[in-house]
Scaffold this motif. Structure first.
Motif, mmCIF file in Angstrom:
data_model
loop_
_atom_site.group_PDB
_atom_site.id
_atom_site.type_symbol
_atom_site.label_atom_id
_atom_site.label_comp_id
_atom_site.label_asym_id
_atom_site.label_seq_id
_atom_site.Cartn_x
_atom_site.Cartn_y
_atom_site.Cartn_z
ATOM 1 N N HIS A 187 0.719 -1.172 0.075
ATOM 2 C CA HIS A 187 -0.160 0.089 -0.021
ATOM 3 C C HIS A 187 1.023 1.157 0.163
ATOM 4 O O HIS A 187 2.030 1.173 0.805
ATOM 5 C CB HIS A 187 -1.087 -0.091 1.164
ATOM 6 C CG HIS A 187 -1.836 -0.802 1.086
ATOM 7 N ND1 HIS A 187 -3.533 -0.792 0.558
ATOM 8 C CD2 HIS A 187 -2.035 -2.259 1.592
ATOM 9 C CE1 HIS A 187 -3.994 -1.842 0.845
ATOM 10 N NE2 HIS A 187 -3.238 -2.873 1.393
ATOM 11 N N LEU A 188 0.364 2.357 -0.508
ATOM 12 C CA LEU A 188 1.246 3.623 -0.954
ATOM 13 C C LEU A 188 0.351 4.588 -1.338
ATOM 14 O O LEU A 188 -0.657 4.332 -1.848
ATOM 15 C CB LEU A 188 2.224 3.387 -2.072
ATOM 16 C CG LEU A 188 3.026 4.357 -2.648
ATOM 17 C CD1 LEU A 188 4.427 4.247 -1.818
ATOM 18 C CD2 LEU A 188 3.266 3.982 -4.053
ATOM 19 N N SER A 189 0.429 5.902 -0.581
ATOM 20 C CA SER A 189 -0.345 6.895 -0.981
ATOM 21 C C SER A 189 0.585 8.161 -0.889
ATOM 22 O O SER A 189 1.201 8.591 0.192
ATOM 23 C CB SER A 189 -1.495 6.971 0.078
ATOM 24 O OG SER A 189 -2.182 8.284 0.053
ATOM 25 N N MET A 239 11.277 -0.453 2.740
ATOM 26 C CA MET A 239 10.778 -1.581 2.141
ATOM 27 C C MET A 239 11.582 -2.744 2.840
ATOM 28 O O MET A 239 12.711 -2.836 2.829
ATOM 29 C CB MET A 239 11.075 -1.803 0.595
ATOM 30 C CG MET A 239 9.722 -1.017 -0.219
ATOM 31 S SD MET A 239 9.602 -1.334 -1.882
ATOM 32 C CE MET A 239 9.226 -2.769 -2.156
ATOM 33 N N SER A 240 10.769 -3.782 2.783
ATOM 34 C CA SER A 240 11.477 -5.085 3.603
ATOM 35 C C SER A 240 11.976 -6.042 2.456
ATOM 36 O O SER A 240 11.708 -5.640 1.112
ATOM 37 C CB SER A 240 10.183 -5.672 4.282
ATOM 38 O OG SER A 240 9.303 -6.035 3.292
ATOM 39 N N ILE A 266 6.030 -2.110 2.192
ATOM 40 C CA ILE A 266 6.769 -1.262 3.066
ATOM 41 C C ILE A 266 6.291 -1.310 4.645
ATOM 42 O O ILE A 266 5.337 -1.357 5.035
ATOM 43 C CB ILE A 266 5.725 0.281 2.458
ATOM 44 C CG1 ILE A 266 6.298 0.431 1.260
ATOM 45 C CG2 ILE A 266 5.985 1.411 3.537
ATOM 46 C CD1 ILE A 266 5.316 1.353 0.383
ATOM 47 N N LYS A 267 7.731 -1.398 5.013
ATOM 48 C CA LYS A 267 7.325 -1.724 6.567
ATOM 49 C C LYS A 267 7.761 -0.597 7.515
ATOM 50 O O LYS A 267 7.677 -0.539 8.597
ATOM 51 C CB LYS A 267 8.617 -2.998 7.034
ATOM 52 C CG LYS A 267 9.990 -2.350 6.934
ATOM 53 C CD LYS A 267 11.017 -3.371 7.476
ATOM 54 C CE LYS A 267 12.456 -2.881 7.617
ATOM 55 N NZ LYS A 267 13.139 -3.989 8.121
ATOM 56 N N ALA A 268 7.902 0.637 6.934
ATOM 57 C CA ALA A 268 8.147 2.005 7.915
ATOM 58 C C ALA A 268 7.810 3.145 7.076
ATOM 59 O O ALA A 268 8.249 3.028 5.698
ATOM 60 C CB ALA A 268 9.467 1.957 8.556
ATOM 61 N N ASP A 306 17.949 5.968 12.845
ATOM 62 C CA ASP A 306 16.651 5.283 13.089
ATOM 63 C C ASP A 306 16.553 4.415 11.421
ATOM 64 O O ASP A 306 16.240 3.373 11.607
ATOM 65 C CB ASP A 306 15.488 6.075 12.874
ATOM 66 C CG ASP A 306 15.338 6.891 14.362
ATOM 67 O OD1 ASP A 306 16.152 6.582 15.091
ATOM 68 O OD2 ASP A 306 14.511 7.988 14.379
ATOM 69 N N LEU A 307 16.990 4.979 10.415
ATOM 70 C CA LEU A 307 16.555 4.320 9.133
ATOM 71 C C LEU A 307 17.664 3.278 9.066
ATOM 72 O O LEU A 307 17.344 2.322 8.727
ATOM 73 C CB LEU A 307 17.042 5.190 7.918
ATOM 74 C CG LEU A 307 15.470 6.278 7.797
ATOM 75 C CD1 LEU A 307 15.962 7.300 6.763
ATOM 76 C CD2 LEU A 307 14.339 5.385 7.198
ATOM 77 N N LYS A 308 19.052 3.497 9.581
ATOM 78 C CA LYS A 308 20.074 2.373 9.559
ATOM 79 C C LYS A 308 19.264 1.356 10.396
ATOM 80 O O LYS A 308 19.751 0.055 10.026
ATOM 81 C CB LYS A 308 21.328 3.021 10.158
ATOM 82 C CG LYS A 308 22.381 2.304 9.601
ATOM 83 C CD LYS A 308 23.691 2.980 10.162
ATOM 84 C CE LYS A 308 24.931 2.065 9.779
ATOM 85 N NZ LYS A 308 26.237 2.998 10.226
#
Ligand SMILES: Nc1ncnc2c1ncn2[C@@H]1O[C@H](COP(=O)(O)OP(=O)(O)O)[C@@H](O)[C@H]1O
Ligand SMILES: [Mg+2]
Length: 245
Positions: free
Chosen positions: A23-25, A204-205, A211-213, A239-241
């Motif tokens: 899902h994406l928006s 993305m996982s 999309i996981k975050a 956080d992203l790392k």
């Protein structure tokens, strides 16, 4: 209504599931980056949104219609890692190529304005072999903007550039984006690039991609290179790392 959306999107290649229930928006004028491990389906997602691939199930929309419809109205500009310039054409005629191919298409931005925008005015008659990698990508960006599309899909556009040029190009892109607010979906491997550019970063996982975050980047704009030295920037990078581990 979101400008770009994906609902329950799945894409398989034979038995390989590249994307699963994604899902994406994305709102009009938003700058969103996608970051994730190699092979997680980032390019596949961009190709589906660009109308170059069809989903296995689920749906996508650009401006409320199909990507193919948006594409035929020249509403989508693409920039890939490979600038894909024609070696026998100079800068001006490479930028103008989509116009020549699509006669009768709405004329968006004049070539001389585009040359100004990407800082290549003095190089208009140069051929690709006479340009650095960064300059070639500026040409590719100008070419993507020739119909003045409302959406820009960018797939690791600075991925083949050296670190210093790459660091400069992100602020060049921001400068241009501040002038002409497009809805941008930008795929990258670089955490710093994603933070510097984006309103939101989607993580993305691993395969099959989801999309996981969804991380909002609350840094002020316009952004300059020194923003990368701030504590807030570093905190986002950490956080992203962690999310990418
Ligand atoms: N046309 C294709 N045919 C078969 N497999 C594909 C095709 N395109 C991509 N894949 C596979 O789908 C997965 C996702 O690929 P891709 O979207 O290119 O990943 P990314 O851009 O995140 O590195 C990979 O395993 C890749 O091998
Ligand atoms: Mg890719």
């Amino acid at each position: 209504m979101p400008h770009i959306s994906a609902t329950d999107l799945t894409k398989s290649f034979g038995t390989l599931q590249a994307i699963s229930n994604l899902h994406l928006s994305i709102e009009e004028g938003e700058f969103v980056s996608i970051i994730g491990p190699s092979g997680c389906g980032k390019s596949t997602l961009l190709r589906i949104l660009g109308g170059m691939l069809v989903p296995s199930s689920g749906s996508v929309a650009i401006g409320g219609g199909s990507p193919q419809a948006a594409q035929s109205r020249k509403q989508i500009g693409f920039v890939f890692q490979d600038p894909a310039l024609l070696p026998w054409r100079n800068v001006t005629s490479n930028i103008n190529l989509p116009m020549e191919i699509n006669r009768g298409a709405p004329s968006g931005v004049g070539v001389s304005e585009l040359l100004d925008m990407v800082g290549l005015k003095e190089f208009e008659s140069f051929h690709p072999y006479q340009l650095s990698g960064g300059m070639q990508q500026r040409v590719a960006l100008a070419r993507a903007l020739v119909f003045d599309p409302s959406v820009l899909l960018m797939d690791e556009p600075f991925g083949a550039l050296d670190e210093i040029t790459r660091g400069e190009m992100r602020y060049e892109l921001l400068r241009i984006w501040e002038q002409r607010r497009k809805t941008v979906l930008f795929v990258t491997h670089s955490i710093a690039e994603a933070i510097a550019l984006s309103d939101r970063v989607l993580v993305m996982s691993r395969q099959p991609g989801q999309i996981k975050a969804d991380i909002a980047i609350n840094l002020p704009r316009p952004r300059m290179e020194d923003i990368e030295l701030t504590d807030k920037f570093r905190a986002y990078a950490k956080d992203l790392k962690d999310l990418l581990k």
